[in-house]
Design a protein around this motif. Structure first.
Motif, short mmCIF file in Angstrom:
data_model
loop_
_atom_site.label_atom_id
_atom_site.label_comp_id
_atom_site.label_asym_id
_atom_site.label_seq_id
_atom_site.Cartn_x
_atom_site.Cartn_y
_atom_site.Cartn_z
N LEU A 83 67.12 42.69 28.52
CA LEU A 83 66.17 41.64 28.85
C LEU A 83 65.63 41.91 30.25
O LEU A 83 66.30 42.53 31.07
N ARG B 96 59.71 45.55 38.13
CA ARG B 96 61.05 46.07 37.95
C ARG B 96 61.66 45.56 36.64
O ARG B 96 62.30 46.31 35.91
N ALA B 97 61.40 44.28 36.34
CA ALA B 97 61.95 43.71 35.11
C ALA B 97 61.30 44.31 33.88
O ALA B 97 61.94 44.46 32.85
N THR C 81 62.05 48.51 32.05
CA THR C 81 62.95 48.97 30.99
C THR C 81 62.32 48.78 29.61
O THR C 81 63.00 48.91 28.61
N THR D 83 71.14 43.05 34.94
CA THR D 83 70.14 42.80 33.90
C THR D 83 69.29 44.04 33.65
O THR D 83 68.65 44.16 32.62
N LEU D 84 69.26 44.96 34.63
CA LEU D 84 68.50 46.20 34.43
C LEU D 84 69.34 47.27 33.75
O LEU D 84 68.92 48.40 33.61
N PHE E 5 64.70 40.16 33.78
CA PHE E 5 65.00 38.90 34.45
C PHE E 5 64.35 38.93 35.83
O PHE E 5 64.57 39.86 36.60
#
Lengths: 279, 366, 278
Positions: free
Chosen positions: B76, B145-146, B149, C177-178, B78
């Motif tokens: 996820l 950054r979130a 991914t 979270t990453l 965040f």
């Protein structure tokens, strides 16, 4: 704000087994390294009763040593508090070339070995020393006497007061003092009624650190004093003397007393520190 | 990538933070978790992310139960309230962190980071460190950054809380745009009703750890299912009234006024919740249908006026949009008549004064 | 005229304060250092060199350096762990233990030495127990390490603790979270944040250990080529009225202090490198 942060930290702490292992390791290391020796000395000192403890403390050399420590500490407090404040004021408010280097020099006593410090003063104030020569000609003894021991203690405790007062003074800023001037206060009045109250806890903390260090100083004082019994022997030197003379009972007893004094100072220090943080 | 939250409970010591919360987020939706501070909305978000474990209940991501899955494995995105950027890494390194963890090739990392920097419009800031950026720029780094991914779900905790009003407006519109462009599912936490109304597809209103209402902005604003929702979202006037034989009478007026009855009302005390803009102000009125009031103050608010008036000691807030005639029409201390165009009724378990004070204390109304 | 008078008064006051400071620092710090360095180099670099590289002095120096190095490694690990436990976890008696961490700073070094002897000395319980199994602590190298570990214990803890307290736990959660695992998060996010503080604590304790005298003088037995460290060597030379012999290592220790101070200042600049320039 701080409280809510604490809550978050508590809420977020992990509950894994690793936590307990780490707490266990840290606590056992702490206890073995720093607490066990305290228990050790208490046991060794009192294993043959109170009498030896009392008698070895009441002999004249021991009493003289503790008194000398007291006078040196007192002298150090007076001189270093005054000069420490002056130093802090100059370092915060004055500007001159090379000030950064100068500021760095103030920290030097923290980094220099006490033995080297003592040696430096022998070179300078010893009977054949650079300045000592001049005093010698006038029948004034510095090294191997009270003045030299005081100077050595002043050196090792020099940064404490200034280092604690500087940040408080910086935070305090100029505005309150300027406000006092506008209200008609003289510089002297302003210092006592406005500046002093706001730096007092920082100052108090610096002074407690100074006391702790002067009582405990050994290397520098040993080198400049010559450790002459009933003359230039402080409490720490007395302990060392007793120990090297294999008079363990005397060494242990005096060490217990000094440890107790340090413990009281530590407690005071923590209280002062808390006040400093609050106000 | 839908999200299902099912009967989630979480307590911290004696404090019940989340109390049996369930809701669903469909793929591609932008959902707002709206509520006053301390209502548990952030905890719900942290539970979805896996940063907190619920005491009971389940979380499903794309049909898969992830309740006990570590945050590292949920994939996820965040965005933290204060961004939580890595202070010792520059913008580029911050954005690359998540991709580097996945052990991608250097070339791939580089091209991805470049794309993201273009997306959040931070070209030229690649080598800057967080301490050298403005609030809005930090926010954009945190978003990039979130997203790095390639997550399909983005969770944002008070994403615009720490920004100036102007920057906040720009960024929230921009979030709405790229949410659509990237085709992701997003949940954001906010205490700002305007933010929630402006950009979300669906609002989940949270109060004291429970879901108070779920619906789109219009449903929640125009058909609040409770006094709390009505007063938390938008401004509202609370008026004491009593029902007799299917008719509503306003209390405290010099004479008890009849208002149009609503179906299925039992006899007894009730409260009326009236939005300021739903009150029509008239110079002359009918004593049996309109409320007599006195204008206390007129506030200039740019595109509209806010009027405080008194109805027999009870204070009401009205909104009048600027019209050419306004300036001539109303003055302070003037007598006027009010007509409620529409209102909601609720049982008056708590007396009006009490409720009013409570709403004031909690900051729902001014 | 009046203005000029005022100006002069301000100047005068400033001048008095400044000269007081210069006198004080001059007589206590600058002048003694110059005297030591001057004396050391008076006999020429060659004789100073011989002095430092005499086998006994060199051994003492190496012993000091390596024991300090071992201490620093242990202290960095234990100090960081202690700070971590104190900041991140809650347990009974935490406040008292937190206060007691400063104890080694408050206790005189000679007393530290005596305490260690009372516990680990050949005549005491623990010392006798270990002695029977062939483990010597007092009057041997482990004693030196133990003594400097004791006196430097608070340095790393007290430098790391405030940084850890101020550190945003969000940063570590963000890494999770990453997709970063716990060890990865610790290595790539936590350690870099704490590094300047850890290095500061390490430098302070290293500097302290290089110069430590009181506790080692009691604990080590001070046998040349076995347990004699630099400061004790200097003291020994002074005791036997050989100032010349003491000069070499004194200068080395003095320069070591200079380096540590410079290093600490560079460290401070480095840790602020990402801050916005004013």
């Amino acid at each position: 704000m701080k409280k809510s942060n604490d809550k978050i930290q508590l809420v977020r702490q992990s509950n894994g087994i690793g936590k307990y292992v780490l707490i266990g390791l840290v606590l056992s290391w702490f206890v073995v390294l720093t607490m066990l020796p305290v228990l050790g000395i208490i046991r060794e000192t009192f294993k043959s009763g109170w009498q030896i403890f009392v008698s070895s403390l009441s002999d004249s050399a021991s009493r003289h040593a503790f008194m000398l420590t007291f006078w040196i500490t007192l002298g150090t407090i007076i001189v270093n508090t005054i000069f420490g404040i002056v130093l802090a004021v100059v370092l915060v408010k004055d500007h001159f070339r090379g000030k950064l280097l100068f500021e760095g020099l103030v920290d030097l006593p923290f980094a220099v070995s006490p033995v080297v410090a003592g040696f430096m003063f022998i070179i300078l104030f010893g009977p054949n020393g650079w300045i000592g020569n001049w005093f010698e000609a006038r029948q004034l003894k510095i090294v191997y006497a009270f003045p030299g021991m005081l100077v050595a203690t002043l050196f090792v405790t020099l940064p404490f007061v200034a280092r604690e007062v500087i940040p408080v003074l910086k935070e305090f800023g100029l505005h309150q003092e300027e406000a006092a001037y506008i209200l008609g206060a003289s510089k002297w009045q302003t210092f006592w009624k406005v500046t002093m109250p706001s730096i007092k806890w920082g100052l108090a903390y610096g002074v407690t650190l100074t006391i702790a260090r002067s009582i405990g100083e050994f290397g520098a004082v040993l080198v400049v004093s010559g450790s002459i019994i009933n003359k230039t022997q402080t409490a720490t030197l007395h302990i060392h003397q007793e120990f090297t003379d294999f008079n363990y009972a005397g060494a242990f007893s005096a060490a217990v007393v000094l440890a107790l004094i340090s413990f009281i100072i530590l407690t005071t220090m923590q209280c002062v520190y808390r006040r400093k943080e609050v106000g | 990538m839908g999200i299902i939250i099912k009967n989630i409970c979480k307590r911290f010591g004696d404090f019940i933070a989340v109390d049996n919360v369930s809701f669903e987020v469909k793929e591609g939706e932008l959902v707002a978790l709206l509520g006053p501070s301390g209502c548990g909305k952030s905890t719900i978000l942290r539970i979805i992310a896996g940063l907190e474990t619920p005491d009971s209940g389940e979380i499903f991501l794309t049909g898969k139960n992830v309740t006990t899955l570590a945050p590292q494995k949920r994939k996820l995105g965040f965005v933290f309230q204060h961004y939580a950027l890595f202070k010792h890494m520059n913008v580029e390194k911050n954005i690359a962190f998540g991709i580097e963890i996945q052990k991608k090739s250097k070339a791939e990392i580089k091209s991805k980071v470049e794309k993201l920097i273009n997306l959040v419009k931070l070209q030229g800031y690649e080598r800057h460190y967080p301490d050298q950026l403005s609030g809005g720029q930090r926010q954009r780094v945190a978003l990039a950054r979130a997203l790095a991914t390639e997550t399909k779900v983005l969770l944002l905790d008070e994403p615009f809380g720490a920004l100036d009003a102007k920057v906040r407006e720009n960024l929230s519109q921009w979030l709405r745009e790229f949410h659509q462009k990237l085709n992701i599912t997003s949940i954001f936490v906010t205490h700002d009703q305007n933010e929630a109304i402006e950009i979300s597809d669906k609002i989940v209103v949270i109060s004291k750890g429970r879901v108070a209402q779920i619906g789109n902005a219009k449903q929640v604003y125009e058909h609040p299912n409770s006094k709390f929702v009505a007063s938390f979202i938008g401004q509202v006037n609370v008026v004491d009234a009593v029902v007799k034989n299917g008719q509503i009478f306003v209390k405290g007026a010099n004479l008890e006024l009849k208002l149009p009855a609503k179906k299925e009302l039992k006899n007894g005390d009730i409260v009326l919740l009236v939005r300021p803009e739903d009150v029509i102000i008239k110079k002359k009125g009918d004593n049996t249908r309109d409320l007599l009031a006195i204008i206390k103050r007129i506030h200039y608010r740019g595109n509209h006026y806010e009027i405080d008036c008194l109805v027999n000691g009870m204070e009401l807030k009205l909104i009048e949009y600027k019209r050419n005639v306004f300036q001539d029409n109303w003055k302070e201390n003037q007598k006027i008549f009010l007509n409620f165009r529409t209102f909601r009724t609720f049982q008056a378990e708590e007396g009006h004064q009490h409720l009013h004070r409570k709403l004031k204390e909690t900051g729902y109304i001014e | 005229m009046n203005n000029l008078g005022k100006y002069l008064a301000v100047k005068k006051e400033k001048l008095i304060l400044r000269s007081l400071t210069f006198f004080y620092i001059g007589i206590l710090i600058i002048f003694p250092i110059i005297a030591l360095i001057f004396e050391a180099f008076q006999g020429g670099v060659h004789s100073l060199w011989q002095n430092i590289f005499s086998p006994q002095a060199l051994y003492a120096l190496r012993l000091t350096f390596f024991t300090a190095l071992i201490m620093v490694v242990i202290n960095v690990i234990s100090g960081t762990a202690t700070a971590w436990v104190m900041v991140r976890y809650n347990f009974p008696l935490k406040n008292i233990i937190n206060s007691l961490i400063d104890l080694p700073f408050a206790i005189p070094t000679v007393v530290t030495g005596i305490m260690l002897v009372s516990l680990y000395g050949p005549n005491s319980v623990v010392g006798a127990f270990l002695g029977k199994r062939g483990i010597e602590i007092m009057f041997a190298k482990p004693g030196i390490i133990l003594a400097i570990l004791y006196v430097t214990f608070p340095f790393v803890v007290r430098t790391v603790q405030p940084v850890l307290m101020e550190m945003d736990p969000d940063m570590e959660e963000a890494a999770k979270t990453l997709g970063a695992s716990s060890p990865m998060t610790f290595l790539r996010v936590t350690v870099p944040t704490l590094l300047p503080a850890i290095l500061t604590g390490a430098a302070l304790s290293f500097s302290r250990a290089m110069g430590e005298f009181g506790s080692i003088a009691i604990v080590a037995g001070n046998i040349p080529f076995k347990t004699q460290v630099a400061s004790v060597y200097i003291y020994g030379e002074l005791e036997s009225y050989n100032q010349q012999g003491a000069l070499g290592l004194s200068v080395v220790l003095l320069f070591c202090s200079f380096f540590v101070l410079v290093f600490l200042n560079l460290l401070q600049i480095w840790s602020r490198r990402h801050e916005k320039k004013q």
